[in-house]
Design a protein around this motif. Structure first.
Motif, mmCIF file in Angstrom:
data_model
loop_
_atom_site.group_PDB
_atom_site.id
_atom_site.type_symbol
_atom_site.label_atom_id
_atom_site.label_comp_id
_atom_site.label_asym_id
_atom_site.label_seq_id
_atom_site.Cartn_x
_atom_site.Cartn_y
_atom_site.Cartn_z
ATOM 1 N N ALA A 39 14.115 35.465 -24.604
ATOM 2 C CA ALA A 39 13.446 35.337 -25.901
ATOM 3 C C ALA A 39 14.326 34.586 -26.900
ATOM 4 C CB ALA A 39 13.086 36.721 -26.442
ATOM 5 N N VAL A 40 15.633 34.816 -26.839
ATOM 6 C CA VAL A 40 16.552 34.060 -27.695
ATOM 7 C C VAL A 40 16.450 32.574 -27.373
ATOM 8 C CG1 VAL A 40 18.982 33.621 -28.218
ATOM 9 C CG2 VAL A 40 18.146 35.981 -28.088
ATOM 10 N N ARG A 41 16.418 32.245 -26.077
ATOM 11 C CA ARG A 41 16.332 30.843 -25.670
ATOM 12 C C ARG A 41 14.983 30.220 -26.045
ATOM 13 N NH1 ARG A 41 19.852 32.762 -21.430
ATOM 14 N NH2 ARG A 41 18.111 33.541 -20.190
ATOM 15 N N ALA A 42 13.949 31.056 -26.143
ATOM 16 C CA ALA A 42 12.614 30.565 -26.510
ATOM 17 C C ALA A 42 12.430 30.424 -28.018
ATOM 18 C CB ALA A 42 11.545 31.510 -25.950
ATOM 19 N N MET A 55 5.760 30.734 -23.857
ATOM 20 C CA MET A 55 5.122 31.581 -22.842
ATOM 21 C C MET A 55 5.570 31.190 -21.438
ATOM 22 S SD MET A 55 1.185 31.991 -24.085
ATOM 23 C CE MET A 55 0.777 32.664 -25.688
ATOM 24 N N ASN A 56 5.645 29.884 -21.193
ATOM 25 C CA ASN A 56 6.070 29.423 -19.867
ATOM 26 C C ASN A 56 7.438 29.983 -19.520
ATOM 27 O OD1 ASN A 56 3.715 27.946 -19.795
ATOM 28 N ND2 ASN A 56 4.694 25.974 -20.200
ATOM 29 N N ALA A 63 7.764 33.553 -16.834
ATOM 30 C CA ALA A 63 8.276 33.186 -15.505
ATOM 31 C C ALA A 63 8.787 34.446 -14.798
ATOM 32 C CB ALA A 63 9.389 32.169 -15.637
ATOM 33 N N VAL A 64 8.441 34.568 -13.529
ATOM 34 C CA VAL A 64 8.894 35.737 -12.752
ATOM 35 C C VAL A 64 10.388 35.550 -12.470
ATOM 36 C CG1 VAL A 64 8.629 37.038 -10.614
ATOM 37 C CG2 VAL A 64 6.637 36.001 -11.705
ATOM 38 N N PRO A 65 11.216 36.544 -12.814
ATOM 39 C CA PRO A 65 12.645 36.403 -12.570
ATOM 40 C C PRO A 65 12.949 36.278 -11.081
ATOM 41 C CG PRO A 65 12.128 38.659 -13.245
ATOM 42 C CD PRO A 65 10.867 37.857 -13.396
ATOM 43 N N SER A 66 13.890 35.444 -10.768
ATOM 44 C CA SER A 66 14.256 35.274 -9.346
ATOM 45 C C SER A 66 15.092 36.464 -8.911
ATOM 46 C CB SER A 66 15.050 33.984 -9.152
ATOM 47 O OG SER A 66 16.169 33.981 -9.996
ATOM 48 N N LYS A 104 5.704 39.745 -21.934
ATOM 49 C CA LYS A 104 4.420 39.115 -22.211
ATOM 50 C C LYS A 104 4.376 38.755 -23.692
ATOM 51 C CE LYS A 104 0.131 38.357 -20.571
ATOM 52 N NZ LYS A 104 -0.157 37.517 -19.411
ATOM 53 N N LEU A 105 4.216 37.459 -23.961
ATOM 54 C CA LEU A 105 4.042 36.965 -25.326
ATOM 55 C C LEU A 105 2.554 36.778 -25.564
ATOM 56 C CD1 LEU A 105 5.355 35.759 -27.949
ATOM 57 C CD2 LEU A 105 5.243 33.539 -26.788
#
Length: 197
Positions: free
Chosen positions: A171-174, A187-188, A192-195, A107-108
């Motif tokens: 978080a690195v990718r964000a 945040m998007n 996102a709920v992990p698959s 959660k951000l």
């Protein structure tokens, strides 16, 4: 108008090999991932009471910090770096372990309280503000509050550790969005709920 982007990422944790693989060090795990991804190098900085690295993300300077004060005194390190580099509170992101989220969820959030987390409590007090960004990295809850201390200072299962590290990778990718102040996009990604496989 876009918001000012993140200029300082702090991962909360406890120093030393005894704590390195414990749930309470999830914030440290994120900083380690960022250092690796952006080819930084952590150096001990006595005046900042921590390990620091400086990296470039999308042309922006980003400082990374792992306080070495132990969790309950994290604020001493957080405030020292923010003041020295004149980084505004709203340009700080603090990452830490969150009991109320399961492993693999994050959660951000901007602002808020400490929810009983001692590292956050000390950081809020030292900064004199709650108006920084925080990344709550889920570690799950042991189910009984009397077991919390042993749980956070214990090692997660292999599956839970992998799920926590997946959040760190997200978080690195964000981070390019975070340094540009595109918080909704970050945040998007992070919410996102992990698959499930």
């Amino acid at each position: 108008m876009s918001q000012p982007g993140i200029r300082l990422v702090i991962g909360l944790g406890n120093p030393g090999p005894d704590y390195a693989l414990t749930r309470h060090n999830a914030g440290f795990w994120l900083v380690d991932k960022l250092v690796e991804a952006y080819h930084g190098q952590l150096r001990a900085e006595a005046k900042f009471h921590g390990l620091m690295a400086r990296v470039s993300v999308g042309g922006h300077d980003l400082r990374l910090l792992k306080p070495t004060t132990y969790m309950n005194h994290s604020g001493r390190s957080v405030a020292a770096v923010a003041r020295y580099f004149d980084i505004a509170v709203e340009q700080i992101l603090i990452a830490y372990d969150e009991l109320d989220l399961p492993p693999g969820r994050a959660k951000l959030k901007h602002g808020g309280g400490h929810a009983g987390h001692n590292g956050m409590r000390d950081s809020i007090a030292a900064l004199g503000s709650r108006d920084f960004w925080r990344l709550r990295m889920g570690i799950g809850h042991p189910g009984d509050k009397t077991r919390v201390i042993g749980y956070v200072l214990g090692r997660p299962s292999q599956a839970d550790a992998a799920a926590i590290l997946d959040v760190a990778d997200d978080a690195v990718r964000a981070m390019p969005d975070l340094v540009e102040g595109r918080f909704q996009l970050a945040m998007n990604r992070l919410h996102a709920v992990p698959s499930t496989p």
